[in-house]
Scaffold this motif. Structure first.
Motif, short mmCIF file in Angstrom:
data_model
loop_
_atom_site.label_atom_id
_atom_site.label_comp_id
_atom_site.label_asym_id
_atom_site.label_seq_id
_atom_site.Cartn_x
_atom_site.Cartn_y
_atom_site.Cartn_z
N ALA A 128 0.74 -1.40 0.00
CA ALA A 128 -0.04 0.24 0.12
C ALA A 128 0.92 0.84 0.42
O ALA A 128 0.01 2.56 -0.60
CB ALA A 128 -1.45 0.42 1.55
N LEU A 129 1.85 1.52 0.44
CA LEU A 129 2.61 2.28 0.96
C LEU A 129 3.19 3.08 -0.46
O LEU A 129 3.89 3.94 -0.93
CB LEU A 129 3.58 2.19 1.61
N ILE A 130 4.02 1.02 -1.16
CA ILE A 130 4.99 1.66 -2.94
C ILE A 130 3.34 2.38 -3.76
O ILE A 130 3.52 3.55 -3.89
CB ILE A 130 4.70 -0.06 -2.90
N THR A 131 2.25 2.34 -3.31
CA THR A 131 1.41 3.05 -4.33
C THR A 131 0.75 4.10 -4.10
O THR A 131 0.67 5.31 -4.57
CB THR A 131 0.27 1.62 -4.73
N ILE A 132 0.34 4.76 -2.72
CA ILE A 132 0.56 5.68 -2.07
C ILE A 132 1.09 6.44 -2.58
O ILE A 132 0.65 8.19 -3.30
CB ILE A 132 -0.13 6.00 -0.51
#
Length: 307
Positions: free
Chosen positions: A11-15
């Motif tokens: 999720a952090l990579i996408t956000i």
């Protein structure tokens, strides 16, 4: 509550991808000696253009290109104002943000809730299902990988190529670069257009991949975080990547804490990615003398050609 670290990292990579793309574009712009505070406006323009084209054509590729083109067109207005009409860069950038937000809201009327095609993944499903490695490294779309690749590409170009040397020379002393025969205005306009295209790609990613919809004001300050990342990362692409991932990690964590209904006010959780990112990056860049050495000497200064 135990947060699954794998899903959190994914999720952090996408956000973080939209912020990373916009910050890398702004880093190149500032390396040329130009301060463009219109990143937020360019991102929202990329988001609305990408969403509209994705809905009309059902092509994510065309949507990303449209987002880049829309934001680059907006940045060209900034280039005309600051490089030809000699307008104040700070005022022009702020005006660009306000104009971009208003224009995007106008263009996006009727497109909220409209279906957008799903973006395909470059790796086959069998590889994406490998424990831990698959979700973290192989489950993302092409633009996410492009953003990480851009970190290394921009670092290499700025440090080890003639193009990067010229760009840095213009940002350090536009008068000296002009005396050597370099077209300062042309170089800065190209840098501004590149920064606009990168911010537009980040905005298009936001609407087409992350949210999969057009929502008015959906950038929610991401452009300002991108601006802060450039300064606090001391104009170094690697530190921009770290800062973007930090922001993405806190944002992903607070969303999971909200879902778990922890005893913390929702407003505080919503603000936490911005607060924590700024605090950590301020501490990291607390050595003002060292940070000043990395800042382009001609940043924000107007260039007047003398023959």
């Amino acid at each position: 509550m135990i947060v699954d670290p794998v899903t959190l990292i994914v999720a952090l990579i996408t956000i973080s991808t939209p912020v990373l793309l916009a910050a890398l574009g702004e880093l190149v712009v500032e390396k040329s000696g130009v301060l463009n505070l219109g990143v937020e406006g360019m991102m929202i323009m990329g988001a609305v253009c990408g969403s509209i084209v994705a809905h009309q054509t059902q092509s994510p590729t065309l949507a990303f290109l449209a987002g880049m083109a829309g934001a680059a067109a907006l940045s060209f207005i900034f280039a005309i104002l600051t490089q030809f009409l000699m307008s104040n860069q700070v005022a022009s950038g702020l005006a660009l943000t306000l104009f971009g937000l208003g224009l995007a809201a106008l263009l996006g009327v009727g497109y909220e809730g409209q279906p957008i095609p799903e973006v395909s993944k470059p790796f086959p499903e069998a590889l994406r299902e490998i424990d831990t490695v698959g979700p973290i490294l192989l489950s993302h779309d092409f633009v996410t990988y492009l953003a990480v690749f851009a970190v290394f590409a921009i670092w290499y170009v700025l440090r080890h190529t003639r193009v990067g040397l010229i760009l840095r020379a213009v940002g350090e002393s536009h008068d000296a670069a002009h005396a050597l025969g370099y077209k300062v205005v042309r170089i800065r306009i190209l840098a501004i257009l590149f920064g606009g295209a990168m911010a537009g790609l980040g905005g298009a990613f936001l609407s087409v991949v992350y949210v999969e919809n057009w929502v008015q004001g959906m950038t929610a300050g991401a452009g300002w975080i991108a601006l802060a990342l450039v300064v606090f990362a001391a104009w170094k692409p690697g530190r921009v990547l770290f800062g973007a991932w930090l922001f993405g990690g806190i944002a992903a964590l607070q969303l999971r804490l909200q879902a778990a209904e922890v005893g913390v006010p929702v407003a505080l959780l919503d603000a936490s990615p911005y607060l924590v990112t700024i605090i950590v990056l301020v501490v990291m860049s607390s050595d003002r003398a060292r940070a000043a050495l990395n800042a382009p000497a001609a940043l924000g200064k107007t260039f007047h050609a003398s023959g």
